[in-house]
Scaffold this motif. Structure first.
Motif, PDB file in Angstrom:
ATOM      1  N   ALA A 171       0.860  -1.025  -0.050  1.00  0.00           N
ATOM      2  CA  ALA A 171       0.062  -0.276   0.189  1.00  0.00           C
ATOM      3  C   ALA A 171       0.902   0.894  -0.063  1.00  0.00           C
ATOM      4  O   ALA A 171       0.491   2.314  -0.735  1.00  0.00           O
ATOM      5  N   LEU A 172       1.706   1.164   0.423  1.00  0.00           N
ATOM      6  CA  LEU A 172       3.511   2.415   0.626  1.00  0.00           C
ATOM      7  C   LEU A 172       3.920   2.390  -0.374  1.00  0.00           C
ATOM      8  O   LEU A 172       3.805   4.134  -0.782  1.00  0.00           O
ATOM      9  N   PHE A 173       3.941   2.034  -1.112  1.00  0.00           N
ATOM     10  CA  PHE A 173       4.889   2.193  -2.175  1.00  0.00           C
ATOM     11  C   PHE A 173       4.600   1.663  -3.580  1.00  0.00           C
ATOM     12  O   PHE A 173       5.013   0.729  -4.236  1.00  0.00           O
ATOM     13  N   SER A 174       3.502   1.763  -3.677  1.00  0.00           N
ATOM     14  CA  SER A 174       2.382   1.424  -5.528  1.00  0.00           C
ATOM     15  C   SER A 174       1.548   2.344  -5.300  1.00  0.00           C
ATOM     16  O   SER A 174       0.871   3.146  -4.399  1.00  0.00           O
ATOM     17  N   GLY A 175       0.662   2.763  -6.590  1.00  0.00           N
ATOM     18  CA  GLY A 175      -0.416   3.466  -6.992  1.00  0.00           C
ATOM     19  C   GLY A 175      -0.392   4.962  -6.505  1.00  0.00           C
ATOM     20  O   GLY A 175       1.098   5.651  -7.053  1.00  0.00           O
ATOM     21  N   GLU A 176      -1.310   5.383  -6.800  1.00  0.00           N
ATOM     22  CA  GLU A 176      -0.480   6.871  -5.734  1.00  0.00           C
ATOM     23  C   GLU A 176       0.071   7.265  -5.295  1.00  0.00           C
ATOM     24  O   GLU A 176       0.928   8.330  -5.289  1.00  0.00           O
ATOM     25  N   PRO A 177       0.685   6.435  -3.490  1.00  0.00           N
ATOM     26  CA  PRO A 177       1.550   6.775  -2.585  1.00  0.00           C
ATOM     27  C   PRO A 177       2.710   6.984  -3.294  1.00  0.00           C
ATOM     28  O   PRO A 177       4.220   7.918  -3.050  1.00  0.00           O
ATOM     29  N   LEU A 178       3.036   5.710  -4.795  1.00  0.00           N
ATOM     30  CA  LEU A 178       4.067   5.309  -5.427  1.00  0.00           C
ATOM     31  C   LEU A 178       4.528   7.221  -6.271  1.00  0.00           C
ATOM     32  O   LEU A 178       5.910   7.785  -6.222  1.00  0.00           O
ATOM     33  N   LEU A 179       3.693   7.480  -6.381  1.00  0.00           N
ATOM     34  CA  LEU A 179       3.616   8.888  -7.583  1.00  0.00           C
ATOM     35  C   LEU A 179       4.190   9.997  -6.847  1.00  0.00           C
ATOM     36  O   LEU A 179       4.989  10.763  -7.319  1.00  0.00           O
ATOM     37  N   ARG A 180       3.689  10.298  -5.044  1.00  0.00           N
ATOM     38  CA  ARG A 180       4.246  10.954  -4.640  1.00  0.00           C
ATOM     39  C   ARG A 180       5.653  11.152  -4.386  1.00  0.00           C
ATOM     40  O   ARG A 180       6.448  11.679  -4.023  1.00  0.00           O
ATOM     41  N   LEU A 181       5.639   9.526  -3.699  1.00  0.00           N
ATOM     42  CA  LEU A 181       7.574   9.144  -3.431  1.00  0.00           C
ATOM     43  C   LEU A 181       8.179   9.852  -4.404  1.00  0.00           C
ATOM     44  O   LEU A 181       9.583  10.347  -3.959  1.00  0.00           O
ATOM     45  N   HIS A 182       8.105   9.991  -5.630  1.00  0.00           N
ATOM     46  CA  HIS A 182       8.844  10.508  -6.562  1.00  0.00           C
ATOM     47  C   HIS A 182       8.923  11.933  -6.928  1.00  0.00           C
ATOM     48  O   HIS A 182      10.439  11.385  -7.177  1.00  0.00           O
ATOM     49  N   ASP A 183       8.151  11.840  -6.951  1.00  0.00           N
ATOM     50  CA  ASP A 183       7.742  14.317  -6.454  1.00  0.00           C
ATOM     51  C   ASP A 183       9.170  14.063  -5.377  1.00  0.00           C
ATOM     52  O   ASP A 183       9.929  15.150  -5.276  1.00  0.00           O
ATOM     53  N   ALA A 184       8.668  13.404  -3.905  1.00  0.00           N
ATOM     54  CA  ALA A 184      10.073  14.036  -2.782  1.00  0.00           C
ATOM     55  C   ALA A 184      10.541  13.594  -2.733  1.00  0.00           C
ATOM     56  O   ALA A 184      11.895  13.888  -2.806  1.00  0.00           O
ATOM     57  N   VAL A 185      11.095  12.674  -3.855  1.00  0.00           N
ATOM     58  CA  VAL A 185      13.055  12.666  -4.057  1.00  0.00           C
ATOM     59  C   VAL A 185      13.047  13.833  -4.986  1.00  0.00           C
ATOM     60  O   VAL A 185      14.600  13.504  -4.760  1.00  0.00           O
ATOM     61  N   TYR A 186      12.403  13.671  -6.052  1.00  0.00           N
ATOM     62  CA  TYR A 186      13.324  15.093  -6.807  1.00  0.00           C
ATOM     63  C   TYR A 186      13.183  16.680  -5.998  1.00  0.00           C
ATOM     64  O   TYR A 186      14.556  16.751  -5.885  1.00  0.00           O
ATOM     65  N   GLU A 187      12.081  16.271  -4.816  1.00  0.00           N
ATOM     66  CA  GLU A 187      12.741  17.723  -3.958  1.00  0.00           C
ATOM     67  C   GLU A 187      12.947  17.706  -2.828  1.00  0.00           C
ATOM     68  O   GLU A 187      14.166  18.581  -2.956  1.00  0.00           O
ATOM     69  N   PHE A 188      13.440  16.389  -2.622  1.00  0.00           N
ATOM     70  CA  PHE A 188      14.894  15.630  -1.264  1.00  0.00           C
ATOM     71  C   PHE A 188      15.949  16.183  -2.933  1.00  0.00           C
ATOM     72  O   PHE A 188      16.356  17.199  -1.689  1.00  0.00           O
ATOM     73  N   CYS A 189      16.088  15.965  -3.898  1.00  0.00           N
ATOM     74  CA  CYS A 189      17.382  16.427  -4.702  1.00  0.00           C
ATOM     75  C   CYS A 189      17.497  17.710  -4.583  1.00  0.00           C
ATOM     76  O   CYS A 189      18.398  17.901  -4.841  1.00  0.00           O
ATOM     77  N   TRP A 190      17.030  18.020  -4.930  1.00  0.00           N
ATOM     78  CA  TRP A 190      16.695  19.211  -5.456  1.00  0.00           C
ATOM     79  C   TRP A 190      16.927  20.719  -3.981  1.00  0.00           C
ATOM     80  O   TRP A 190      17.716  21.390  -4.187  1.00  0.00           O
ATOM     81  N   LEU A 191      16.197  20.115  -2.881  1.00  0.00           N
ATOM     82  CA  LEU A 191      16.904  21.315  -1.923  1.00  0.00           C
ATOM     83  C   LEU A 191      18.242  20.618  -1.358  1.00  0.00           C
ATOM     84  O   LEU A 191      18.938  21.905  -0.591  1.00  0.00           O
ATOM     85  N   LEU A 192      19.105  19.312  -1.735  1.00  0.00           N
ATOM     86  CA  LEU A 192      20.555  19.102  -1.663  1.00  0.00           C
ATOM     87  C   LEU A 192      20.884  19.778  -2.278  1.00  0.00           C
ATOM     88  O   LEU A 192      22.379  20.486  -1.823  1.00  0.00           O
ATOM     89  N   ASN A 193      20.588  19.896  -3.250  1.00  0.00           N
ATOM     90  CA  ASN A 193      21.698  20.827  -4.224  1.00  0.00           C
ATOM     91  C   ASN A 193      21.945  22.438  -4.013  1.00  0.00           C
ATOM     92  O   ASN A 193      22.923  22.500  -4.714  1.00  0.00           O
ATOM     93  N   ARG A 194      20.731  22.175  -2.947  1.00  0.00           N
ATOM     94  CA  ARG A 194      20.596  24.339  -2.932  1.00  0.00           C
ATOM     95  C   ARG A 194      21.776  24.390  -1.071  1.00  0.00           C
ATOM     96  O   ARG A 194      21.075  24.997  -0.779  1.00  0.00           O
ATOM     97  N   GLY A 195      21.753  23.715  -0.920  1.00  0.00           N
ATOM     98  CA  GLY A 195      23.100  23.170   0.011  1.00  0.00           C
ATOM     99  C   GLY A 195      21.702  22.849   2.086  1.00  0.00           C
ATOM    100  O   GLY A 195      22.583  22.993   3.015  1.00  0.00           O
TER     101      GLY A 195
END
Length: 244
Positions: free
Chosen positions: A17-41
């Motif tokens: 339930a946590l890693f499929s469907g709509e939750p998985l799409l949100r996790l992809h967004d979350a990883v992108y945002e996580f990386c974006w913020l790390l890249n900015r220090g």
């Protein structure tokens, strides 16, 4: 923890339930945002809080995005220092024992694996200072040994303060002796530091070790490609290539 979890590594009833469907799409967004913020220090712990709260992630989801994400700088360093497995012939290896064995146990048990932004395969199975041998442990060690024995001798390091580390090291020694592998298994108080300071080629996916600039082999990815074709693998490796 239920009986199934005690016998197998990384198998959790809620993961589907946590890693499929709509939750998985949100996790992809979350990883992108996580990386974006790390890249900015931004500091990793602050990013974890901010992104996790924004997406209302539970503990295992937060652990997954934290392990999957890295900065562009870290990814490029890890890519530069990573050796193809064919290039380790006759090189001395140092294996981060818990790190590698737990991921292989997880793959064998059908648990969740992550292909992270740096290409590493990581699990989200936490041992929290206590390691328990599971049904797949011996098989995992034998697979790792059979793959590596054609290349190089190896030292396998285990974190001494973790309970049952001695039992696991003894199992590695016994299996190595039975198969005539040129391996050593040692208990170390701080294996991460020893691996970072070693001149040997490291086999690990530990971010803190890899960011120390060690030469390393992405054995987890090799094993997944060649031995776990049907493993449950979520791929975040293209997140850093997405347009901002």
């Amino acid at each position: 923890m239920n009986t199934h979890e005690q016998r197998h590594r990384g198998v959790h009833l809620n993961d589907q339930a946590l890693f499929s469907g709509e939750p998985l799409l949100r996790l992809h967004d979350a990883v992108y945002e996580f990386c974006w913020l790390l890249n900015r220090g931004y500091a990793r712990h602050s990013v974890m809080q901010l992104v996790g709260d924004h997406h209302q992630l539970v503990k295992r989801q937060r652990l997954a995005i934290s392990r999957a994400a890295c900065s562009n700088t870290s990814r490029e360093l890890r890519k530069t220092t990573c050796l193809p497995i064919e290039q380790i012939k006759d090189r001395q290896l140092v294996i981060d024992g818990f790190n590698l064995i737990i991921s292989v146990e997880t793959a064998m048990a059908g648990g969740l694996l992550l292909r992270c932004c740096d290409g590493c395969i990581r699990d989200i199975a936490g041992i929290h200072g206590t390691y328990r041998l599971v049904h797949e442990t011996r098989q995992a060690i034998e697979l790792i040994g059979n793959v590596l024995q054609a290349f190089s001798p190896a030292s396998v390091l285990f974190d001494k303060p973790v309970s049952n580390s001695g039992r696991l090291a003894e199992m590695v020694r016994d299996i190595a002796t039975a198969h005539h592998w040129n391996w050593q298994a040692e208990l170390i108080d701080n294996p991460d530091q020893v691996i970072r300071n070693s001149c040997k080629v490291a086999i690990t996916s530990d971010s803190a070790i890899l960011d120390g600039g060690v030469q390393w082999v992405n054995l987890g990815a090799y094993l997944t490609t060649n031995h776990f074709h049907e493993s449950w693998l979520i791929d975040f490796s293209d997140v850093l290539n997405e347009p901002e």
